[in-house]
Design an enzyme around this catalytic site. Structure first.
Site, PDB file in Angstrom:
ATOM      1  N   ASP A   9       0.866  -1.162   0.000  1.00  0.00           N
ATOM      2  CA  ASP A   9       0.000   0.000   0.000  1.00  0.00           C
ATOM      3  C   ASP A   9       0.921   1.236   0.000  1.00  0.00           C
ATOM      4  O   ASP A   9       2.141   1.102   0.183  1.00  0.00           O
ATOM      5  CB  ASP A   9      -0.892  -0.034   1.237  1.00  0.00           C
ATOM      6  CG  ASP A   9      -1.701   1.229   1.424  1.00  0.00           C
ATOM      7  OD1 ASP A   9      -2.415   1.616   0.483  1.00  0.00           O
ATOM      8  OD2 ASP A   9      -1.609   1.835   2.512  1.00  0.00           O
ATOM      9  N   ASP A  11      -0.204   5.205   0.985  1.00  0.00           N
ATOM     10  CA  ASP A  11      -0.430   6.227   2.002  1.00  0.00           C
ATOM     11  C   ASP A  11      -0.565   5.603   3.382  1.00  0.00           C
ATOM     12  O   ASP A  11      -1.400   4.729   3.617  1.00  0.00           O
ATOM     13  CB  ASP A  11      -1.676   7.044   1.660  1.00  0.00           C
ATOM     14  CG  ASP A  11      -1.474   7.868   0.405  1.00  0.00           C
ATOM     15  OD1 ASP A  11      -0.484   8.610   0.351  1.00  0.00           O
ATOM     16  OD2 ASP A  11      -2.297   7.761  -0.520  1.00  0.00           O
ATOM     17  N   GLY A  51     -10.278   6.049  -1.435  1.00  0.00           N
ATOM     18  CA  GLY A  51     -10.295   6.892  -2.628  1.00  0.00           C
ATOM     19  C   GLY A  51     -10.663   8.327  -2.303  1.00  0.00           C
ATOM     20  O   GLY A  51     -11.658   8.584  -1.609  1.00  0.00           O
ATOM     21  N   ALA A  83      -8.032  18.954  -8.681  1.00  0.00           N
ATOM     22  CA  ALA A  83      -7.258  20.093  -8.195  1.00  0.00           C
ATOM     23  C   ALA A  83      -6.435  19.732  -6.968  1.00  0.00           C
ATOM     24  O   ALA A  83      -5.375  20.320  -6.720  1.00  0.00           O
ATOM     25  CB  ALA A  83      -8.193  21.255  -7.866  1.00  0.00           C
ATOM     26  N   LYS A  84      -6.922  18.772  -6.188  1.00  0.00           N
ATOM     27  CA  LYS A  84      -6.229  18.391  -4.960  1.00  0.00           C
ATOM     28  C   LYS A  84      -4.912  17.687  -5.245  1.00  0.00           C
ATOM     29  O   LYS A  84      -3.938  17.847  -4.489  1.00  0.00           O
ATOM     30  CB  LYS A  84      -7.150  17.507  -4.120  1.00  0.00           C
ATOM     31  CG  LYS A  84      -6.537  16.982  -2.839  1.00  0.00           C
ATOM     32  CD  LYS A  84      -6.094  15.539  -3.003  1.00  0.00           C
ATOM     33  CE  LYS A  84      -5.388  15.030  -1.767  1.00  0.00           C
ATOM     34  NZ  LYS A  84      -4.901  13.645  -1.923  1.00  0.00           N
ATOM     35  N   THR A 121      -2.809   0.544  -4.527  1.00  0.00           N
ATOM     36  CA  THR A 121      -3.266   1.716  -3.789  1.00  0.00           C
ATOM     37  C   THR A 121      -4.487   2.336  -4.440  1.00  0.00           C
ATOM     38  O   THR A 121      -4.692   2.188  -5.649  1.00  0.00           O
ATOM     39  CB  THR A 121      -2.140   2.765  -3.704  1.00  0.00           C
ATOM     40  OG1 THR A 121      -2.613   3.920  -3.000  1.00  0.00           O
ATOM     41  CG2 THR A 121      -1.688   3.190  -5.095  1.00  0.00           C
ATOM     42  N   THR A 122      -5.261   3.056  -3.649  1.00  0.00           N
ATOM     43  CA  THR A 122      -6.374   3.819  -4.196  1.00  0.00           C
ATOM     44  C   THR A 122      -5.934   5.211  -4.639  1.00  0.00           C
ATOM     45  O   THR A 122      -6.718   5.949  -5.218  1.00  0.00           O
ATOM     46  CB  THR A 122      -7.502   3.958  -3.159  1.00  0.00           C
ATOM     47  OG1 THR A 122      -6.999   4.634  -2.015  1.00  0.00           O
ATOM     48  CG2 THR A 122      -8.033   2.590  -2.748  1.00  0.00           C
ATOM     49  N   ASN A 127       0.347  10.881  -7.910  1.00  0.00           N
ATOM     50  CA  ASN A 127       0.709  11.064  -6.506  1.00  0.00           C
ATOM     51  C   ASN A 127       1.654   9.964  -6.034  1.00  0.00           C
ATOM     52  O   ASN A 127       2.599  10.216  -5.286  1.00  0.00           O
ATOM     53  CB  ASN A 127      -0.546  11.061  -5.634  1.00  0.00           C
ATOM     54  CG  ASN A 127      -1.407  12.293  -5.835  1.00  0.00           C
ATOM     55  OD1 ASN A 127      -0.974  13.283  -6.417  1.00  0.00           O
ATOM     56  ND2 ASN A 127      -2.630  12.227  -5.359  1.00  0.00           N
TER      57      ASN A 127
END
Length: 242
Positions: A9, A11, A51, A83-84, A121-122, A127
């Site tokens: 995973d 995060d 998510g 945008a995040k 990962t989601t 990222n």
């Protein structure tokens, strides 16, 4: 069966990223002139939804905020999440995020032993790649034989879809792989895909229920016996389970 791959995973597992994600969400809400703020207590609850886009939709439903029309709410969530991601990557570039204890050592051991590395990962692929480069260096994304990210599976953890994608890309059976996770939804996804999972809870997931984990450890430098978690430990845990 011989251990052939470790599937990580991202995060909370590779690094304690969730505070950066939370800050990026709040920056984005401010940029969109939304009166929303996710504090640490609320974000801990929201992490039970896998998510980022799905998390925003869940928040709007749970707190009866945002557009009432489902299509408009889904579109807003999509735009916010788009945008995040650059906001999060900007925070990554400006910060000094370090790998969680033992991560770099276990990855190096696996590479040296010919055990494949993968990601499930989601999080968005951009990222993931930005984090891996920031933690381990510019060439580090190439260490991973398979990367299954949020774009690769419609259903998010605890659904097993992203793990199944990773297994398909590795061309390995679940019994030949072990997942490394930090959360209950990640553990549930791994187990539903037929994988054993070692869990090292993050700062946001320590209160999760990890029943069914192959092992729960403080971090990969502090295993069940207080020693660093190695491939030998993982193999022994698999033998004990069988």
């Amino acid at each position: 069966m011989t251990l052939r791959a470790l599937i990580f995973d991202v995060d909370g597992t590779l690094a304690e990223t969730e505070e950066l994600h939370r800050a990026a969400f709040n920056q984005t809400f401010q940029a969109f002139a939304l009166p929303w703020h996710w504090d640490a207590k609320l974000y801990r609850e929201l992490l039970r939804t896998g998510g980022g886009r799905e998390r925003i939709i869940h928040y709007m439903r749970a707190f009866a905020t945002g557009p009432s029309d489902p299509a408009e709410a889904a579109d807003l969530a999509r735009r916010l999440y788009a945008a995040k991601s650059p906001a999060y990557q900007g925070l990554l570039a400006a910060g000094r995020l370090a790998p969680r204890p033992g991560i770099q050592r276990l990855i190096a051991e696996a590479r040296g032993a010919g055990v494949k590395l993968a990601i499930a990962t989601t999080s968005a692929r951009g990222n993931v790649e930005a984090l891996i480069r920031g933690l381990f260096g510019a060439d580090a994304p190439g260490w991973f034989a398979a990367v299954a990210a949020g774009e690769d599976a419609d259903a998010k953890k605890p659904d097993p879809a992203v793990y199944r994608v990773a297994l398909e890309r590795l061309r390995l059976a679940p019994s030949a792989c072990v997942a490394i996770e930090d959360s209950a939804i990640g553990l549930g996804a791994a187990r539903a895909a037929g994988l054993a999972a070692v869990v090292a809870p993050s700062s946001f997931t320590g209160d999760d229920d990890f029943e069914g984990a192959l092992a729960r450890v403080r971090d990969l430098d502090h295993g069940e016996d207080g020693a660093p978690v190695t491939l030998a430990h993982i193999r022994r845990w698999l033998e004990m389970r069988d």
